[in-house]
Design an enzyme around this catalytic site. Sequence first.
Site, short mmCIF file in Angstrom:
data_model
loop_
_atom_site.label_atom_id
_atom_site.label_comp_id
_atom_site.label_asym_id
_atom_site.label_seq_id
_atom_site.Cartn_x
_atom_site.Cartn_y
_atom_site.Cartn_z
N GLU A 123 0.82 -1.21 0.00
CA GLU A 123 0.00 0.00 0.00
C GLU A 123 0.86 1.27 0.00
O GLU A 123 0.41 2.32 -0.44
CB GLU A 123 -0.93 0.00 1.23
N HIS A 131 6.95 -27.23 -0.72
CA HIS A 131 6.29 -28.33 -1.43
C HIS A 131 5.23 -27.82 -2.39
O HIS A 131 4.41 -28.58 -2.89
CB HIS A 131 5.68 -29.30 -0.42
N LYS A 177 -13.43 1.52 -2.71
CA LYS A 177 -14.45 1.81 -1.68
C LYS A 177 -15.60 2.59 -2.30
O LYS A 177 -16.76 2.34 -2.01
CB LYS A 177 -13.84 2.61 -0.53
O1 PA5 Z 1 -3.27 1.57 5.87
C1 PA5 Z 1 -4.38 2.05 5.64
O2 PA5 Z 1 -4.57 3.27 5.67
C2 PA5 Z 1 -5.57 1.15 5.36
O3 PA5 Z 1 -5.20 -0.17 5.21
C3 PA5 Z 1 -6.57 1.25 6.49
O4 PA5 Z 1 -5.99 0.83 7.68
C4 PA5 Z 1 -7.83 0.41 6.19
O5 PA5 Z 1 -8.39 0.78 4.96
C5 PA5 Z 1 -8.87 0.62 7.29
O6 PA5 Z 1 -9.25 1.95 7.39
P1 PA5 Z 1 -9.90 2.52 8.70
O7 PA5 Z 1 -8.93 2.39 9.81
O8 PA5 Z 1 -10.23 3.95 8.39
O9 PA5 Z 1 -11.13 1.72 8.98
#
Ligand code: PA5
Length: 411
Positions: A271, A292, A401
């Site tokens: 990410e 394996h 989203k």
């Molecule tokens: O690293 C990030 O920003 C994302 O992976 C969020 O943690 C994830 O989308 C969850 O978002 P939130 O904490 O707003 O529910």
Amino acid sequence: MSIELTWKDSGFEPEEVRARRAAAQAELARLWSGELHFTGWVKDPVEFDDEKIEELEKTAKEIREKCDVFLVLGVGGSFMGAKAVIDLLAPEEADTEVLFAGYNFSARYVKELLRKIEGKDLCLCVISKSGSTTETLSAYGIFKEWMLRKYGAEETARRTYVVTEHRSNFLFDEATAEGAAIFDLALDIGGRYSVLTPVGLLPIAVAGIDIQAIMEGARAWTSQEAFSEDGLDYAILRQMYYEQGKRIEVYEFFDPYAAYFGEWLKQLFGESEGKDGKGLFPASLMFSRDLHSMGQFLQQGTPSFFETFVTAAETRDDIGIPEIAMKPFAGKTIQQINACAEKGVYDAHVKAGIPALSIRIGQFDARTVGELLYYFETQCAVSALLSGVDPFNQPGVEAYKKEMRGYIDEL
Ligand code: PA5
């Protein structure tokens, strides 16, 4: 500090790496300067002082006293770090079981959890920076209703612990109105860099793991000096592989309890770095299981990857293989064999010309895991900055989203 990076079989010469150290240090300085957004995590381990840790430990003790199950609802950065650490370090005997939900849309998973908590005393931990994430909030509705039926409104609020930003969002507003406990996630810390804040520390403490030791480990790395000279070589080597044409980094573990640590790494690097048409695809494998299945590909498949071994010299358990077993395994221990597997895989892959890095610690314990968390966060941010992308946004995640929300609104 106990993290040892070895890159003698990386395929790169020392002078090539040395030549890039100044650029990496410049990116580290930018991280520390405060000029970049979402860099609150950089100094947080030293700013999140002992008093705050003691407060979390006190809350965790209260939770353990009143709950059989601490159910953590969160997705992505709001649960992966805690799950990674708990899987690695949870004590054998725990008063309270820490379970996770709100990270998938599986009705079967939710129903099985509902069956599992029947007759048990529950505390709910809802973690969401934005306070509005679909997975987390839909699960919250289901488990909150279960709690309301069992405990009524007042006791449900007493058993609800929320971690979110200290500003208006659905979760914050509701928790405030109902009087649930709220722990702040700082505005300038993003989800995947939040494991060393209440996001990760509260569930980890409830699981009975020493969060003071975790933070001590993290603090050992919380300075620019800790990463000086060759301290950023891992970030540098990753970018050198990318420039050379490698497209995949395979994290390799020899401990099944480290599987979620691999998931945490995948989220952190994927990410942070995978944007603007760039980035190494982070993969993780669990040996010996995956020898394996994927072992064949690693040994002889498309050479588009490099390997990063993440290993510990010692393990917390061992067990002997009795004399009745097949020779030559009889009389050895499982960990002795595992160590042979580790050396054997490394040698076989290096002989096949696969570039390999090794990140090794003494043992997975609270302190070293704290070190690893902060070490990887810094290496990841520097690596992404070296490649010219912003490590701290995730526009691609937001896009899905939005699309999904459109379909949900049509239902
Ligand atoms: O690293 C990030 O920003 C994302 O992976 C969020 O943690 C994830 O989308 C969850 O978002 P939130 O904490 O707003 O529910």
